[in-house]
Write a protein that holds these residues in place. Sequence first.
Motif, PDB file in Angstrom:
ATOM      1  N   LEU A  62       9.728  11.895  26.448  1.00 29.44           N
ATOM      2  CA  LEU A  62      10.781  11.653  25.450  1.00 29.44           C
ATOM      3  C   LEU A  62      10.426  12.259  24.095  1.00 29.44           C
ATOM      4  N   HIS A  63       9.152  12.239  23.741  1.00 25.90           N
ATOM      5  CA  HIS A  63       8.740  12.854  22.485  1.00 25.90           C
ATOM      6  C   HIS A  63       8.969  14.364  22.532  1.00 25.90           C
ATOM      7  N   ASN A  64       8.646  14.995  23.652  1.00 30.20           N
ATOM      8  CA  ASN A  64       8.884  16.433  23.791  1.00 30.20           C
ATOM      9  C   ASN A  64      10.369  16.757  23.710  1.00 30.20           C
ATOM     10  N   TYR A  65      11.216  15.927  24.334  1.00 36.51           N
ATOM     11  CA  TYR A  65      12.660  16.130  24.229  1.00 36.51           C
ATOM     12  C   TYR A  65      13.118  15.966  22.786  1.00 36.51           C
ATOM     13  N   THR A  66      12.554  14.988  22.091  1.00 33.32           N
ATOM     14  CA  THR A  66      12.917  14.764  20.690  1.00 33.32           C
ATOM     15  C   THR A  66      12.531  15.961  19.835  1.00 33.32           C
ATOM     16  N   LEU A  67      11.333  16.486  20.042  1.00 34.11           N
ATOM     17  CA  LEU A  67      10.907  17.681  19.305  1.00 34.11           C
ATOM     18  C   LEU A  67      11.874  18.840  19.543  1.00 34.11           C
ATOM     19  N   ALA A  68      12.275  19.029  20.784  1.00 31.44           N
ATOM     20  CA  ALA A  68      13.206  20.117  21.106  1.00 31.44           C
ATOM     21  C   ALA A  68      14.561  19.890  20.449  1.00 31.44           C
ATOM     22  N   ILE A  69      15.039  18.660  20.451  1.00 30.72           N
ATOM     23  CA  ILE A  69      16.330  18.354  19.821  1.00 30.72           C
ATOM     24  C   ILE A  69      16.263  18.616  18.321  1.00 30.72           C
ATOM     25  N   VAL A  70      15.188  18.162  17.675  1.00 27.16           N
ATOM     26  CA  VAL A  70      15.046  18.341  16.230  1.00 27.16           C
ATOM     27  C   VAL A  70      14.934  19.829  15.892  1.00 27.16           C
ATOM     28  N   LYS A  71      14.171  20.551  16.671  1.00 23.94           N
ATOM     29  CA  LYS A  71      13.935  21.968  16.398  1.00 23.94           C
ATOM     30  C   LYS A  71      15.186  22.820  16.647  1.00 23.94           C
ATOM     31  N   GLU A  72      15.896  22.531  17.729  1.00 26.60           N
ATOM     32  CA  GLU A  72      17.000  23.395  18.144  1.00 26.60           C
ATOM     33  C   GLU A  72      18.390  22.799  17.917  1.00 26.60           C
ATOM     34  N   SER A  74      19.892  20.834  19.735  1.00 22.17           N
ATOM     35  CA  SER A  74      20.542  20.957  21.031  1.00 22.17           C
ATOM     36  C   SER A  74      19.794  20.102  22.044  1.00 22.17           C
ATOM     37  N   ALA A  75      20.520  19.640  23.047  1.00 23.00           N
ATOM     38  CA  ALA A  75      19.919  18.848  24.113  1.00 23.00           C
ATOM     39  C   ALA A  75      19.735  19.673  25.378  1.00 23.00           C
ATOM     40  N   ASP A  76      19.756  20.997  25.228  1.00 23.49           N
ATOM     41  CA  ASP A  76      19.662  21.883  26.389  1.00 23.49           C
ATOM     42  C   ASP A  76      18.330  21.801  27.119  1.00 23.49           C
ATOM     43  N   MET A  77      17.276  21.370  26.447  1.00 21.20           N
ATOM     44  CA  MET A  77      15.946  21.329  27.057  1.00 21.20           C
ATOM     45  C   MET A  77      15.731  20.079  27.924  1.00 21.20           C
ATOM     46  N   ILE A  78      16.653  19.155  27.896  1.00 21.30           N
ATOM     47  CA  ILE A  78      16.477  17.889  28.610  1.00 21.30           C
ATOM     48  C   ILE A  78      16.687  18.090  30.110  1.00 21.30           C
ATOM     49  N   ASP A  79      15.767  17.562  30.898  1.00 22.30           N
ATOM     50  CA  ASP A  79      15.890  17.559  32.350  1.00 22.30           C
ATOM     51  C   ASP A  79      16.613  16.266  32.734  1.00 22.30           C
ATOM     52  N   TRP A  80      17.915  16.358  32.857  1.00 19.38           N
ATOM     53  CA  TRP A  80      18.735  15.174  33.121  1.00 19.38           C
ATOM     54  C   TRP A  80      18.408  14.566  34.480  1.00 19.38           C
ATOM     55  N   ASN A  81      18.017  15.397  35.456  1.00 18.71           N
ATOM     56  CA  ASN A  81      17.647  14.866  36.774  1.00 18.71           C
ATOM     57  C   ASN A  81      16.427  13.959  36.675  1.00 18.71           C
TER      58      ASN A  81
END
Length: 186
Positions: A62-72, A74-81
């Motif tokens: 979740l922290h890695n997803y948060t970093l990606a969201i803040v940086k970009e 966008s939520a494109d980096m999230i592995d929804w599966n």
Amino acid sequence: MDTLWTDFINSDWHDFRESGKHEDRLILSSWQKQFLHDWQLKSSVPATDIELKALQTLRKLLHNYTLAIVKESSADMIDWNELNRIMAQSPVIRQWNKDDEENRHVTYIPLVQDWNSLMAEVVSDFVHTVLDQDIQRIRICDNPDCRWVFYDDTRSRTKRYCEDKTCGNLMKVRRFRAKKGSSRSQ
């Protein structure tokens, strides 16, 4: 605004005062009890070593997803599966309820209340924030020593620090001293 998922992520505590101190509060029984109490969740305390490993892995994800969201922004980096897999570990009963103000809503009651159900709740809260809120309000404190994750619920959408009285003041003092130091050297 505190959220379940940000409180969970922030269990990886860093001293905001440049000391370099770091503490994984997730492994502390006292933190586990308080977290469960604060969010009205139930599980056995302390978590087993296997449960702790799963909780730490989720926190990192979740922290890695948060970093990606803040940086970009966008939520494109999230592995929804992957998030769906975690949420599926805790089947729930759906129940219609009214709160104290007579607002109607559906609540989800886990069939088993354990650390897997807690992880499903944390992921569910994260997913609701990403899908239902403005992801550009998800922030990481601008104090590089802090690393606190928060949701900016201010009207102006300009909150830069987790707390103005701690990190905000500290960074203001640092900027002042840096400016004063550079003017002395001239």
